[in-house]
Design a protein around this motif. Structure first.
Motif, short mmCIF file in Angstrom:
data_model
loop_
_atom_site.label_atom_id
_atom_site.label_comp_id
_atom_site.label_asym_id
_atom_site.label_seq_id
_atom_site.Cartn_x
_atom_site.Cartn_y
_atom_site.Cartn_z
N UNK A 307 0.87 -1.18 0.00
CA UNK A 307 0.00 0.00 0.00
C UNK A 307 0.91 1.22 0.00
N UNK A 308 0.77 2.09 -1.01
CA UNK A 308 1.69 3.21 -1.15
C UNK A 308 0.96 4.44 -1.68
N UNK A 314 7.05 1.94 -4.59
CA UNK A 314 6.26 0.72 -4.72
C UNK A 314 6.83 -0.20 -5.78
N UNK A 315 7.29 0.37 -6.90
CA UNK A 315 7.89 -0.42 -7.96
C UNK A 315 9.20 -1.04 -7.49
N UNK A 316 10.05 -0.24 -6.84
CA UNK A 316 11.33 -0.76 -6.36
C UNK A 316 11.13 -1.87 -5.33
N UNK A 317 10.14 -1.70 -4.46
CA UNK A 317 9.87 -2.72 -3.47
C UNK A 317 9.35 -4.00 -4.13
N UNK A 382 2.78 -4.22 3.41
CA UNK A 382 3.84 -3.21 3.53
C UNK A 382 3.25 -1.86 3.14
N UNK A 383 3.42 -0.88 4.00
CA UNK A 383 2.82 0.43 3.81
C UNK A 383 3.93 1.47 3.63
N UNK A 384 3.94 2.12 2.46
CA UNK A 384 4.89 3.20 2.19
C UNK A 384 4.12 4.52 2.30
N UNK A 385 4.55 5.37 3.25
CA UNK A 385 3.81 6.63 3.44
C UNK A 385 4.77 7.69 3.96
N UNK A 386 5.07 8.65 3.09
CA UNK A 386 5.94 9.77 3.47
C UNK A 386 5.28 11.08 3.10
N UNK A 440 13.96 -1.19 -0.16
CA UNK A 440 14.80 -2.25 -0.72
C UNK A 440 15.62 -2.92 0.38
N UNK A 441 16.09 -2.14 1.33
CA UNK A 441 16.80 -2.73 2.47
C UNK A 441 15.89 -3.68 3.24
N UNK A 442 14.64 -3.31 3.41
CA UNK A 442 13.66 -4.19 4.06
C UNK A 442 13.51 -5.49 3.28
#
Length: 686
Positions: A307-308, A314-317, A382-386, A440-442
């Motif tokens: 979820x981004x 999101x693409x890189x993940x 996985x939630x990407x939120x900045x 990516x580290x995750x």
């Protein structure tokens, strides 16, 4: 030995405590005071009357009996203080911060040994020397910062390097990772990393103790102890990750036997960690990221929903997860359409679920709810939120906080805006959460976790390996070096490892008769020189007696030739098994595809003998070329079960024959259901 005076002292004396908090003696006192130590704190300093508000004793003779002494004075004074305090003041635990011991000079090593002898005499625990100290929920006996947030269910961290421990703590604190204890063992004269694990294992309380252990190791002094207690803790429900520094291939000694030389100390570490179930990491950031993963609920599947509100991350993940063996399954159908209807126009729900940069906290919560309750093929979220710095994120992170507490599926928060949304991220971490700021580290760290097998069974599965005959053959060998092919064959027979029909002889007629018996084509190999190919000692596809006679005559002229081996020529997929004996570790067994895969690509997997069936299977599955073993592009695959049995039987042979220092079976040929050893050599040392 680890005792209560070290872990929970009722009184502490800092020898060399001072008012200068920019030096170790002052910093130790500051951290003890700021850590709200509840016992009696004493200071010994001949030049001060008061240190940071505490009355000072000028001489050791003046102090009452004390549990723990922390020494922050020059190395030359430490042996005298240890002798006196142990004998006269009841001190039964020492933390020696001071450097200048075995890490520097022979004289320092002698002082260190003297201190150990005294501690052993009086049953004292000894941490150090040359360390940053010990930090737990009772006392902050370290001179460094940062002091992480402490929590009984936080991480236990054990480090062989003080400076590296500080840098790892720095990496952990910004992620929100909490700690239960931090052990800096320094020179580890009495208490090493293995000893701390042993104590944690033998005193483990599943209701109260931390279930996450992180290790930074520079020297594995007792591999068996590390294996025993790490695997035991993991079986009890703990999770362990470690960095082992100083194990590069370039640091290993050269070996004389072909592909067996690939087994270096680094291979031994890999094999040990795999056997124990330890997740191996290669950087501080990886270690602390794995530690954060360990604090989240476990999940067994591989299907991830992303979820981004930012398309690129999101693409890189997605790419990184796919590369690591996870799935980001496409979400479609009526449920996906239903979710899309509740988002802004232009949003995508196919996975990643992109709610756009304008997506609201409410929409974030809706997307998470669908992943939790309606998309049944999702195992983790996985939630990407900045933020670009234009809005505040308190409300969004409050939604994320509530969903993490409510959802049964683990939620991995990826909050990249640690600068532009620093206060919001800090408030989120303050609620007990962790943050994976880089997607990516995750994914890389999660891949390490995925690929680490469970601890291997402790019992040895001997099966039908003929151990008594192995011992008898080993006892009959009287010279060191590469042993004769017929002896190699006998040992492989004991392990029930199938071999291609062969005969070794210096009699040409005898070899021709053998070739006629097994049928042409055959292979001829010179016996004597170690590297047969290098001296022209291998001839393939011999189809007539005359050709065989000519090759025999030629090979017997090669320097050091003692005879010729004739084998039935077979075709098939080339496989490899090798092993090398590593002091303290035992035999490191390697497997892989043969030919260029082992020689050039070094696509090998390692395990520590003896190996269980499950370990062998895991080794094979971890190969980059595993698809070839499975069968690809219309090619028939290898009989994987037969390959597993050969690896396992070889490991049992080696377990009972430590005189074998290197073995190289290359190639094994797999054709149809058969896997057969074609060539093998063994380096023997009594």
């Amino acid at each position: 030995m680890i005792n209560q005076q070290l872990l929970n002292p009722k009184s502490i004396v800092v020898v060399g405590g001072s008012n200068n908090v920019h030096k170790p003696g002052g910093a130790i006192v500051r951290n003890l005071l700021q850590g709200n130590y509840q016992g009696t704190l004493r200071i010994i300093n001949p030049k001060e009357d008061e240190v940071q508000g505490i009355k000072v004793y000028h001489r050791a003779e003046e102090i009452p009996e004390t549990d723990l002494a922390i020494l922050v004075v020059a190395a030359k004074f430490c042996p005298g203080y240890v002798d006196y305090l142990a004998a006269n003041k009841g001190v039964r635990a020492f933390i020696i911060i001071s450097a200048g011991f075995s890490e520097e000079t022979k004289e320092g090593a002698a002082m260190e040994q003297h201190i150990l002898d005294t501690c052993e005499k009086y049953d004292c625990a000894l941490i150090g020397p040359n360390c940053i100290g010990l930090l737990n929920n009772v006392h902050h006996s370290v001179f460094t910062k940062p002091i992480p947030k402490l929590n009984p269910q936080g991480v236990d961290f054990i480090s062989g390097s003080g400076a590296t421990a500080v840098f790892i703590l720095e990496s952990a604190v910004i992620k929100g990772l909490q700690f239960n204890s931090v052990w800096s063992i320094g020179n580890g004269k009495q208490i090493g990393i293995e000893d701390v694990l042993q104590y944690m294992d033998e005193h483990f309380d599943p209701e109260k103790d931390s279930k996450v252990k992180l290790l930074y190791i520079e020297n594995i002094s007792d591999p068996d102890k590390l294996l025993l207690h790490a695997s035991s803790l993991i079986r009890k429900g703990c999770r362990i990750a470690a960095i082992k520094a100083g194990s590069s291939e370039s640091g290993s000694r050269a070996a004389s036997s072909h592909t067996g030389a690939i087994a270096s100390s680094d291979s031994a570490v890999d094999a040990l960690f795999r056997k124990a179930g330890i997740v191996r990491c290669f950087s501080r950031d990886e270690l602390t990221t794995v530690g954060c993963i360990f604090t989240l609920p476990r999940f067994s599947g591989r299907n991830i929903a992303i979820v981004t509100h930012a398309g690129g991350p999101g693409v890189m993940l997605t790419d990184a997860l796919s590369k690591g063996g996870f799935n980001v399954p496409k979400l479609e159908g009526p449920v996906a359409d239903e979710l899309k209807a509740q988002l802004f126009q232009g949003s995508s729900v196919s996975n990643p679920i992109d709610i756009l940069a304008t997506g609201t906290p409410e929409q974030l919560g809706i997307a998470i709810d669908y992943c939790e309750n309606k998309f049944e093929n999702i195992d983790a979220i996985m939630v990407i939120f900045g933020t670009p710095g234009l809005v505040q994120l308190y409300e969004a992170y409050d939604v994320l906080h509530k969903k993490i507490l409510e959802c049964k599926k683990p939620i991995f928060p990826i909050l990249p805006s640690v600068v532009t949304a620093g206060p919001e991220v800090q408030e989120f971490l303050g609620r007990g959460h962790v943050n994976f700021s880089d997607e990516v580290t995750l994914a890389t760290a999660l891949t390490h976790v995925l690929r680490t097998p469970a601890p291997a069974p402790a019992d040895i599965e001997i099966g039908d390996v003929d151990v008594p005959r192995i011992w008898k053959i080993i006892d009959s060998i009287h010279e060191d070096g590469f042993i004769a092919p017929q002896i190699v064959r006998q040992l492989l027979e004991c392990a029930k490892i199938p071999m291609v029909p062969e005969k070794v002889s210096s009699d040409k007629a005898e070899l021709v008769a053998f070739a006629e018996e097994i049928g042409y084509p055959v292979v001829a190999k010179v016996v004597g020189p170690v590297h047969k190919s290098d001296v022209g000692g291998v001839s393939l596809n011999i189809r007539t007696a005359r050709h065989l006679e000519e090759e025999f005559d030629r090979m017997m002229q090669i320097k050091d030739a003692k005879g010729v081996m004739v084998q039935k020529m077979l075709k098939g997929t080339e496989l490899f098994i090798g092993a090398k004996y590593e002091p303290r570790f035992g035999h490191v067994v390697l497997c892989g595809l043969g030919g260029i895969f082992v020689e050039v690509l070094k696509d090998v997997s390692s395990g520590l003998a003896p190996l269980s069936e499950g370990e062998c299977r895991s080794m094979i599955h971890s190969l980059r070329g595993y698809k070839i073993i499975q069968g690809t592009r219309g090619q028939k695959g290898v009989n994987e079960e037969a390959f597993i049995k050969i690896i396992q039987r070889l490991s049992i042979l080696l377990r009972f024959a430590t005189q074998i220092k290197e073995i190289d079976i290359n190639p094994l040929l797999a054709d149809g259901d058969d896997v057969v050893a074609v060539d093998a050599r063994i380096l023997f040392k009594k």
